[in-house]
Write a protein that holds these residues in place. Structure first.
Motif, PDB file in Angstrom:
ATOM      1  N   MET A 170      40.046  31.027  34.163  1.00 17.58           N
ATOM      2  CA  MET A 170      41.014  32.100  34.030  1.00 17.58           C
ATOM      3  C   MET A 170      40.728  33.005  32.838  1.00 17.58           C
ATOM      4  O   MET A 170      41.412  33.975  32.653  1.00 17.58           O
ATOM      5  N   HIS A 171      39.738  32.688  32.032  1.00 19.28           N
ATOM      6  CA  HIS A 171      39.460  33.558  30.895  1.00 19.28           C
ATOM      7  C   HIS A 171      38.900  34.906  31.340  1.00 19.28           C
ATOM      8  O   HIS A 171      38.835  35.844  30.549  1.00 19.28           O
ATOM      9  N   GLU A 172      38.534  35.027  32.612  1.00 19.04           N
ATOM     10  CA  GLU A 172      38.040  36.301  33.131  1.00 19.04           C
ATOM     11  C   GLU A 172      39.114  37.384  33.049  1.00 19.04           C
ATOM     12  O   GLU A 172      38.813  38.557  32.844  1.00 19.04           O
ATOM     13  N   ALA A 173      40.389  36.996  33.195  1.00 16.15           N
ATOM     14  CA  ALA A 173      41.483  37.972  33.106  1.00 16.15           C
ATOM     15  C   ALA A 173      41.527  38.604  31.716  1.00 16.15           C
ATOM     16  O   ALA A 173      41.659  39.825  31.576  1.00 16.15           O
ATOM     17  N   ILE A 224      39.047  38.747  29.569  1.00 12.52           N
ATOM     18  CA  ILE A 224      37.822  39.537  29.389  1.00 12.52           C
ATOM     19  C   ILE A 224      37.968  40.884  30.078  1.00 12.52           C
ATOM     20  O   ILE A 224      37.644  41.929  29.496  1.00 12.52           O
ATOM     21  N   ALA A 225      38.463  40.875  31.314  1.00 11.55           N
ATOM     22  CA  ALA A 225      38.644  42.125  32.060  1.00 11.55           C
ATOM     23  C   ALA A 225      39.591  43.061  31.323  1.00 11.55           C
ATOM     24  O   ALA A 225      39.333  44.265  31.224  1.00 11.55           O
ATOM     25  N   GLN A 226      40.679  42.522  30.779  1.00 13.68           N
ATOM     26  CA  GLN A 226      41.642  43.350  30.052  1.00 13.68           C
ATOM     27  C   GLN A 226      41.006  43.933  28.795  1.00 13.68           C
ATOM     28  O   GLN A 226      41.182  45.118  28.488  1.00 13.68           O
ATOM     29  N   ALA A 227      40.250  43.127  28.065  1.00 14.41           N
ATOM     30  CA  ALA A 227      39.601  43.601  26.839  1.00 14.41           C
ATOM     31  C   ALA A 227      38.562  44.672  27.140  1.00 14.41           C
ATOM     32  O   ALA A 227      38.464  45.681  26.418  1.00 14.41           O
ATOM     33  N   VAL A 228      37.788  44.483  28.196  1.00 12.04           N
ATOM     34  CA  VAL A 228      36.776  45.472  28.582  1.00 12.04           C
ATOM     35  C   VAL A 228      37.457  46.788  28.954  1.00 12.04           C
ATOM     36  O   VAL A 228      37.053  47.867  28.506  1.00 12.04           O
ATOM     37  N   LEU A 268      35.918  38.048  37.549  1.00 14.45           N
ATOM     38  CA  LEU A 268      35.957  39.158  36.602  1.00 14.45           C
ATOM     39  C   LEU A 268      36.149  40.476  37.332  1.00 14.45           C
ATOM     40  O   LEU A 268      36.988  41.301  36.951  1.00 14.45           O
ATOM     41  N   THR A 269      35.408  40.684  38.402  1.00  9.64           N
ATOM     42  CA  THR A 269      35.509  41.920  39.173  1.00  9.64           C
ATOM     43  C   THR A 269      36.885  42.072  39.802  1.00  9.64           C
ATOM     44  O   THR A 269      37.465  43.161  39.788  1.00  9.64           O
ATOM     45  N   ALA A 270      37.425  40.995  40.329  1.00  8.77           N
ATOM     46  CA  ALA A 270      38.748  41.055  40.959  1.00  8.77           C
ATOM     47  C   ALA A 270      39.828  41.430  39.941  1.00  8.77           C
ATOM     48  O   ALA A 270      40.671  42.305  40.212  1.00  8.77           O
ATOM     49  N   TYR A 271      39.813  40.782  38.798  1.00  8.02           N
ATOM     50  CA  TYR A 271      40.784  41.109  37.750  1.00  8.02           C
ATOM     51  C   TYR A 271      40.594  42.553  37.278  1.00  8.02           C
ATOM     52  O   TYR A 271      41.556  43.303  37.108  1.00  8.02           O
ATOM     53  N   PHE A 272      39.359  42.940  37.046  1.00  9.72           N
ATOM     54  CA  PHE A 272      39.069  44.288  36.567  1.00  9.72           C
ATOM     55  C   PHE A 272      39.582  45.335  37.548  1.00  9.72           C
ATOM     56  O   PHE A 272      40.251  46.295  37.152  1.00  9.72           O
ATOM     57  N   ASN A 273      39.282  45.156  38.825  1.00  7.16           N
ATOM     58  CA  ASN A 273      39.715  46.130  39.833  1.00  7.16           C
ATOM     59  C   ASN A 273      41.232  46.239  39.889  1.00  7.16           C
ATOM     60  O   ASN A 273      41.779  47.340  40.063  1.00  7.16           O
ATOM     61  N   GLU A 274      41.923  45.135  39.742  1.00  4.65           N
ATOM     62  CA  GLU A 274      43.389  45.157  39.766  1.00  4.65           C
ATOM     63  C   GLU A 274      43.940  45.857  38.523  1.00  4.65           C
ATOM     64  O   GLU A 274      44.865  46.658  38.612  1.00  4.65           O
ATOM     65  N   LEU A 275      43.376  45.560  37.366  1.00  4.79           N
ATOM     66  CA  LEU A 275      43.847  46.157  36.119  1.00  4.79           C
ATOM     67  C   LEU A 275      43.572  47.659  36.045  1.00  4.79           C
ATOM     68  O   LEU A 275      44.294  48.393  35.367  1.00  4.79           O
ATOM     69  N   CYS A 276      42.539  48.115  36.735  1.00  3.19           N
ATOM     70  CA  CYS A 276      42.137  49.523  36.674  1.00  3.19           C
ATOM     71  C   CYS A 276      43.045  50.455  37.480  1.00  3.19           C
ATOM     72  O   CYS A 276      43.003  51.666  37.277  1.00  3.19           O
ATOM     73  N   LYS A 277      43.840  49.893  38.371  1.00  3.82           N
ATOM     74  CA  LYS A 277      44.692  50.733  39.213  1.00  3.82           C
ATOM     75  C   LYS A 277      45.568  51.633  38.356  1.00  3.82           C
ATOM     76  O   LYS A 277      46.141  51.204  37.358  1.00  3.82           O
TER      77      LYS A 277
END
Length: 67
Positions: free
Chosen positions: A1-4, A6-10, A43-52
């Motif tokens: 779950m640390h990918e979430a 990372i995605a938020q920080a990126v 990572l990609t899934a979290y990133f795509n969701e956060l980018c909306k």
């Protein structure tokens, strides 16, 4: 779950680096060591969701794993 996290920080870092409100982010490359244990799909899934609804919506996230 640390990918979430990372995605938020990126995403936060990329959005803060934009020169103005009209700029868009189209691609981001993340380089991680193999021992970081980052799973690309997660990572990609979290990133795509956060980018909306942000300047990064639709951006391509590329993960490069290095030794």
């Amino acid at each position: 779950m640390h990918e979430a996290a990372i995605a938020q920080a990126v995403l936060d870092t990329a959005l803060e680096a934009l020169p103005d409100q009209d700029s868009r982010i189209t691609a981001i490359t993340v380089v991680a060591g193999v021992l970081a244990g980052v799973e690309e799909e997660c990572l990609t899934a979290y990133f795509n969701e956060l980018c909306k609804c942000t300047a990064a919506e639709g951006a391509c996230l590329r993960l490069v794993i290095e030794p």
